[in-house]
Design a protein around this motif. Structure first.
Motif, PDB file in Angstrom:
ATOM      1  N   THR A  23      46.592  43.109  34.731  1.00 43.75           N
ATOM      2  CA  THR A  23      45.797  41.885  34.668  1.00 43.75           C
ATOM      3  C   THR A  23      45.750  41.103  35.976  1.00 43.75           C
ATOM      4  N   ASN A  24      46.791  41.173  36.778  1.00 42.15           N
ATOM      5  CA  ASN A  24      46.810  40.386  38.011  1.00 42.15           C
ATOM      6  C   ASN A  24      46.763  41.297  39.244  1.00 42.15           C
ATOM      7  N   ALA A  25      45.904  42.293  39.195  1.00 43.18           N
ATOM      8  CA  ALA A  25      45.816  43.272  40.284  1.00 43.18           C
ATOM      9  C   ALA A  25      45.157  42.666  41.515  1.00 43.18           C
ATOM     10  N   ASP A  26      45.687  43.018  42.671  1.00 45.16           N
ATOM     11  CA  ASP A  26      45.107  42.621  43.950  1.00 45.16           C
ATOM     12  C   ASP A  26      43.982  43.608  44.266  1.00 45.16           C
ATOM     13  N   PRO A  27      42.747  43.146  44.409  1.00 50.99           N
ATOM     14  CA  PRO A  27      41.630  44.071  44.635  1.00 50.99           C
ATOM     15  C   PRO A  27      41.735  44.858  45.937  1.00 50.99           C
ATOM     16  N   LYS A  28      42.532  44.380  46.891  1.00 49.61           N
ATOM     17  CA  LYS A  28      42.665  45.050  48.183  1.00 49.61           C
ATOM     18  C   LYS A  28      43.800  46.078  48.189  1.00 49.61           C
ATOM     19  N   GLU A  29      44.629  46.067  47.152  1.00 48.23           N
ATOM     20  CA  GLU A  29      45.831  46.898  47.145  1.00 48.23           C
ATOM     21  C   GLU A  29      45.580  48.236  46.456  1.00 48.23           C
ATOM     22  N   ASP A  30      46.225  49.286  46.980  1.00 46.44           N
ATOM     23  CA  ASP A  30      46.157  50.618  46.382  1.00 46.44           C
ATOM     24  C   ASP A  30      47.390  50.812  45.506  1.00 46.44           C
ATOM     25  N   TYR A  31      47.177  51.076  44.236  1.00 50.97           N
ATOM     26  CA  TYR A  31      48.276  51.204  43.280  1.00 50.97           C
ATOM     27  C   TYR A  31      48.613  52.658  42.943  1.00 50.97           C
ATOM     28  N   VAL A  32      47.781  53.596  43.344  1.00 50.10           N
ATOM     29  CA  VAL A  32      47.997  55.003  43.006  1.00 50.10           C
ATOM     30  C   VAL A  32      49.302  55.497  43.633  1.00 50.10           C
ATOM     31  N   GLY A  33      50.095  56.199  42.826  1.00 45.24           N
ATOM     32  CA  GLY A  33      51.367  56.733  43.292  1.00 45.24           C
ATOM     33  C   GLY A  33      52.567  55.857  42.990  1.00 45.24           C
ATOM     34  N   ARG A  34      52.341  54.702  42.387  1.00 52.06           N
ATOM     35  CA  ARG A  34      53.443  53.796  42.048  1.00 52.06           C
ATOM     36  C   ARG A  34      53.902  54.024  40.613  1.00 52.06           C
ATOM     37  N   ARG A  35      55.191  53.779  40.379  1.00 45.66           N
ATOM     38  CA  ARG A  35      55.724  53.848  39.026  1.00 45.66           C
ATOM     39  C   ARG A  35      55.540  52.499  38.337  1.00 45.66           C
ATOM     40  N   VAL A  36      55.349  52.559  37.014  1.00 42.29           N
ATOM     41  CA  VAL A  36      55.148  51.355  36.208  1.00 42.29           C
ATOM     42  C   VAL A  36      55.912  51.489  34.897  1.00 42.29           C
ATOM     43  N   LYS A  37      56.169  50.338  34.289  1.00 42.17           N
ATOM     44  CA  LYS A  37      56.696  50.313  32.925  1.00 42.17           C
ATOM     45  C   LYS A  37      55.554  49.951  32.002  1.00 42.17           C
ATOM     46  N   VAL A  38      55.429  50.718  30.913  1.00 41.39           N
ATOM     47  CA  VAL A  38      54.400  50.491  29.905  1.00 41.39           C
ATOM     48  C   VAL A  38      55.050  50.663  28.533  1.00 41.39           C
ATOM     49  N   THR A  39      54.284  50.452  27.490  1.00 38.59           N
ATOM     50  CA  THR A  39      54.767  50.773  26.145  1.00 38.59           C
ATOM     51  C   THR A  39      53.828  51.809  25.534  1.00 38.59           C
TER      52      THR A  39
END
Length: 114
Positions: A23-39
């Motif tokens: 929800t609060n993603a930075d439009p300039k940032e690349d998130y591919v390749g990062r680990r996340v916690k989800v349910t």
């Protein structure tokens, strides 16, 4: 800004790939390749962002939020991700579990002594 991402989870169902929202993603940032916690099924799970979801999804589909970004930078490169996709395809394995055999499964990135 809200963005949708395809997340690889360590399960075989749907190739282990599910869509989640940041929800609060930075439009300039690349998130591919990062680990996340989800349910998934109301249980916490570790996932890896493998791509941004560009296509419009069916409005009836409920999309869950990413709980937490674990890494502040990618821990797998695009080349490594391409190799993992090739291996999954070549050996007829779901992509999610293949990715999870190659990435750290805890919340910390291993540090190499120099």
């Amino acid at each position: 800004m809200e963005k949708l991402f395809n997340i690889a989870l360590k399960i075989a169902h749907h190739q282990g790939i599910f869509t989640y929202r940041l929800t609060n993603a930075d439009p300039k940032e690349d998130y591919v390749g990062r680990r996340v916690k989800v349910t998934i099924k109301n249980r916490p799970a570790l996932g890896v962002i493998i791509s941004e979801q560009i296509e419009q999804l069916d409005p009836k589909v409920v999309i869950k939020d990413i709980i937490e970004l674990i890494d502040d930078r990618a821990i797998i490169t695009p080349e490594q991700l391409a190799l993992m996709k090739f291996c999954a395809s070549y050996y007829f394995n779901p992509l999610g579990p293949v990715i999870h055999t190659a990435v750290p499964q805890n919340d910390k990135i291993p540090r190499h002594k120099t």
